[in-house]
Design an enzyme around this catalytic site. Structure first.
Site, PDB file in Angstrom:
ATOM      1  N   GLU A 102       1.814   9.487   0.816  1.00 50.83           N
ATOM      2  CA  GLU A 102       1.052   9.545   2.063  1.00 50.83           C
ATOM      3  C   GLU A 102       1.499  10.757   2.882  1.00 50.83           C
ATOM      4  O   GLU A 102       2.616  10.784   3.391  1.00 50.83           O
ATOM      5  CB  GLU A 102       1.272   8.249   2.865  1.00 50.83           C
ATOM      6  CG  GLU A 102       0.928   6.997   2.084  1.00 50.83           C
ATOM      7  CD  GLU A 102       1.704   5.765   2.556  1.00 50.83           C
ATOM      8  OE1 GLU A 102       1.670   5.455   3.757  1.00 50.83           O
ATOM      9  OE2 GLU A 102       2.354   5.111   1.725  1.00 50.83           O
TER      10      GLU A 102
ATOM     11  N   HIS B 208       0.981   0.936  10.356  1.00 49.15           N
ATOM     12  CA  HIS B 208      -0.370   1.412  10.021  1.00 49.15           C
ATOM     13  C   HIS B 208      -1.427   1.031  11.057  1.00 49.15           C
ATOM     14  O   HIS B 208      -2.527   0.604  10.718  1.00 49.15           O
ATOM     15  CB  HIS B 208      -0.773   0.896   8.637  1.00 49.15           C
ATOM     16  CG  HIS B 208       0.063   1.436   7.519  1.00 49.15           C
ATOM     17  ND1 HIS B 208       0.686   2.662   7.572  1.00 49.15           N
ATOM     18  CD2 HIS B 208       0.393   0.908   6.304  1.00 49.15           C
ATOM     19  CE1 HIS B 208       1.343   2.866   6.434  1.00 49.15           C
ATOM     20  NE2 HIS B 208       1.200   1.824   5.659  1.00 49.15           N
TER      21      HIS B 208
ATOM     22  N   HIS C 215      -4.133   5.959   2.041  1.00 48.40           N
ATOM     23  CA  HIS C 215      -3.188   5.057   1.378  1.00 48.40           C
ATOM     24  C   HIS C 215      -3.632   4.708  -0.045  1.00 48.40           C
ATOM     25  O   HIS C 215      -3.653   3.533  -0.420  1.00 48.40           O
ATOM     26  CB  HIS C 215      -3.007   3.806   2.230  1.00 48.40           C
ATOM     27  CG  HIS C 215      -1.672   3.164   2.120  1.00 48.40           C
ATOM     28  ND1 HIS C 215      -1.168   2.664   0.934  1.00 48.40           N
ATOM     29  CD2 HIS C 215      -0.707   2.951   3.050  1.00 48.40           C
ATOM     30  CE1 HIS C 215       0.020   2.143   1.155  1.00 48.40           C
ATOM     31  NE2 HIS C 215       0.333   2.311   2.420  1.00 48.40           N
TER      32      HIS C 215
HETATM   33  C1  GLA Z   1       3.378   1.733   3.434  1.00 51.35           C
HETATM   34  C2  GLA Z   1       4.710   1.282   3.874  1.00 51.35           C
HETATM   35  C3  GLA Z   1       5.239   0.248   2.957  1.00 51.35           C
HETATM   36  C4  GLA Z   1       4.263  -0.876   2.774  1.00 51.35           C
HETATM   37  C5  GLA Z   1       2.945  -0.338   2.320  1.00 51.35           C
HETATM   38  C6  GLA Z   1       1.917  -1.426   2.247  1.00 51.35           C
HETATM   39  O1  GLA Z   1       3.431   2.641   2.422  1.00 51.35           O
HETATM   40  O2  GLA Z   1       5.628   2.324   4.016  1.00 51.35           O
HETATM   41  O3  GLA Z   1       6.439  -0.249   3.448  1.00 51.35           O
HETATM   42  O4  GLA Z   1       4.099  -1.551   3.979  1.00 51.35           O
HETATM   43  O5  GLA Z   1       2.506   0.656   3.186  1.00 51.35           O
HETATM   44  O6  GLA Z   1       2.354  -2.557   1.597  1.00 51.35           O
END
Ligand code: GLA
Length: 384
Positions: free
Chosen positions: A350, A138, A212
């Site tokens: 997402e 991210h 998110h």
């Molecule tokens: C995303 C990732 C997950 C996790 C979340 C936050 O969705 O794919 O593995 O890291 O963010 O916790």
């Protein structure tokens, strides 16, 4: 909102039910959106003020922070007109800064993982900020979710919304090129929440922006989402290694717990013991959307809470959808309503390009060059 929802509202109005019975959002549906309202939410350690914007239109209420473009609350009614906040979050900025697992945030410059935080573009190898074991997740340690964005409210026709700007300088988190990102949150008169992303760069770079939000359509803090019904229009997904980096394979979902082509509950197959699930502690994978990249957003997923009747439909022009079943929530975070969040108390959907695309020639490209404009749209439609 969808037709059934509007019918309920219209029916209530015809029956002379007071607006208060259905909540003020319902009253707004008839008269168009309210002007966004700004209030102080808190301060960062250095004294920077964090503001919260409240928007309302078509029966949907959205609360957004200028920190990370975070959706701090998203309230929608159930079939009886009872509102609930269906998005996980905190009631104070300190918790966001100290421990948010990206609750409601705008994610960039690259949503999801890049293996070892490295990629090669035009013969040059870049080392990104690494924050998930050996990988970059991210956008790195200080992704777009951890910055103050410029926020401008707007009302346009029957729409209300916010335009958010963030400029990520050349080299930030290791990414090449100064990237100017613009994200527009729009609430339509039907209560749909639309996100339009745009970005330009002055050097070749990679971009993958997403949102998110952690959804629980029964209301944040109300318990598990395992009984939520989900469908995803995808015949394939991208299996991963133990670090959740795609192997490069586009595997068929048929005959596996990853098959959401027909609606089933999130919990139905979550304990099947498929090696991919064991590795991820549940679902934390990218689904390869059957429609591929499209010029306009197309419907790709439907989530429904059978208890409240609330539904969420997602339409996107993107090729992938990361479905994350809240596996890392472990009861240590206390949310907006004062309840702790445990594993599986929310899920994320997402819309995105595939994880680690810069390192997979067979995945659609995430490269953005000077002179090009990155543009993508995702629409959330709520119903009950
Ligand atoms: C995303 C990732 C997950 C996790 C979340 C936050 O969705 O794919 O593995 O890291 O963010 O916790």
């Amino acid at each position: 909102m969808e037709l059934n929802r509007r019918t309920v509202i219209a029916g209530a109005a015809a029956a002379g039910i007071a607006a208060t019975t259905l909540g003020t959002g319902t009253a707004q549906a008839a008269s168009g959106g309210k002007k966004p309202v700004k209030e102080l939410f808190g301060k960062l350690a250095d004294g920077t003020k964090v503001y919260r914007w409240s928007l309302e239109n078509g029966g949907t209420r959205l609360k957004v922070l200028n920190w990370g473009g975070v959706v701090q609350g998203l309230e929608i009614p159930d079939r009886r007109g009872h509102y609930a906040n269906v998005s996980l979050g905190f009631d104070n900025i300190e918790d966001y800064v100290a421990k948010t697992p990206y609750f409601g945030a705008l994610i960039g410059r690259y949503g999801n993982r890049i293996a070892k935080g490295q990629f090669t573009l035009d013969g040059k190898t870049y080392q990104l900020s690494v924050n998930d074991g050996v990988n970059s997740l991210h956008g790195g340690t200080q992704g777009f979710d951890k910055h103050i964005w410029d926020v401008e409210p707007f009302t346009k026709g029957s729409d209300v919304g916010l335009v958010l700007h963030y400029t990520s300088i050349d080299g930030e988190m290791g990414y090449p090129g100064t990237l100017k990102a613009k994200v527009t949150y729009t609430l339509t008169k039907h209560g749909d929440w639309r996100i339009d992303y745009e970005a330009t760069t002055d050097k070749a770079t990679v971009v993958n922006l997403t949102s998110h939000v952690y959804w629980n359509l029964a209301g944040e803090g109300s318990g598990t989402i395992e009984d939520h019904e989900l469908s995803i229009a995808a015949g394939r997904y991208t299996p991963t290694d133990t670090g959740l980096i795609p192997t490069g394979e586009l595997a068929k979902v048929a005959g596996t717990p990853f098959d959401f082509r027909k609606t089933k509950t999130v919990g139905r197959d979550i304990r099947d013991g498929h090696v991919q699930q064991v590795q991820a502690k549940g679902y934390d994978h990218n689904w390869v959307l059957d429609k591929g990249i499209t010029a306009k957003p197309e419907h790709v997923a439907t989530l429904r809470d059978p208890r409240s009747g609330r539904t969420l439909k997602i339409a996107t022009d993107q090729p992938g959808l990361q479905f994350y079943s809240g596996n890392f929530l472990d009861g240590t975070l206390t949310g907006t309503g004062g309840k702790t969040y445990r594993q599986g108390d929310a899920l994320c959907l997402e819309t995105q390009h595939f994880p680690d695309s810069p390192n997979h020639a067979n995945f659609p490209s995430t490269v953005l060059r000077p002179g090009q404009t990155y543009r993508t749209t995702t629409v959330h439609t709520f119903g009950c």
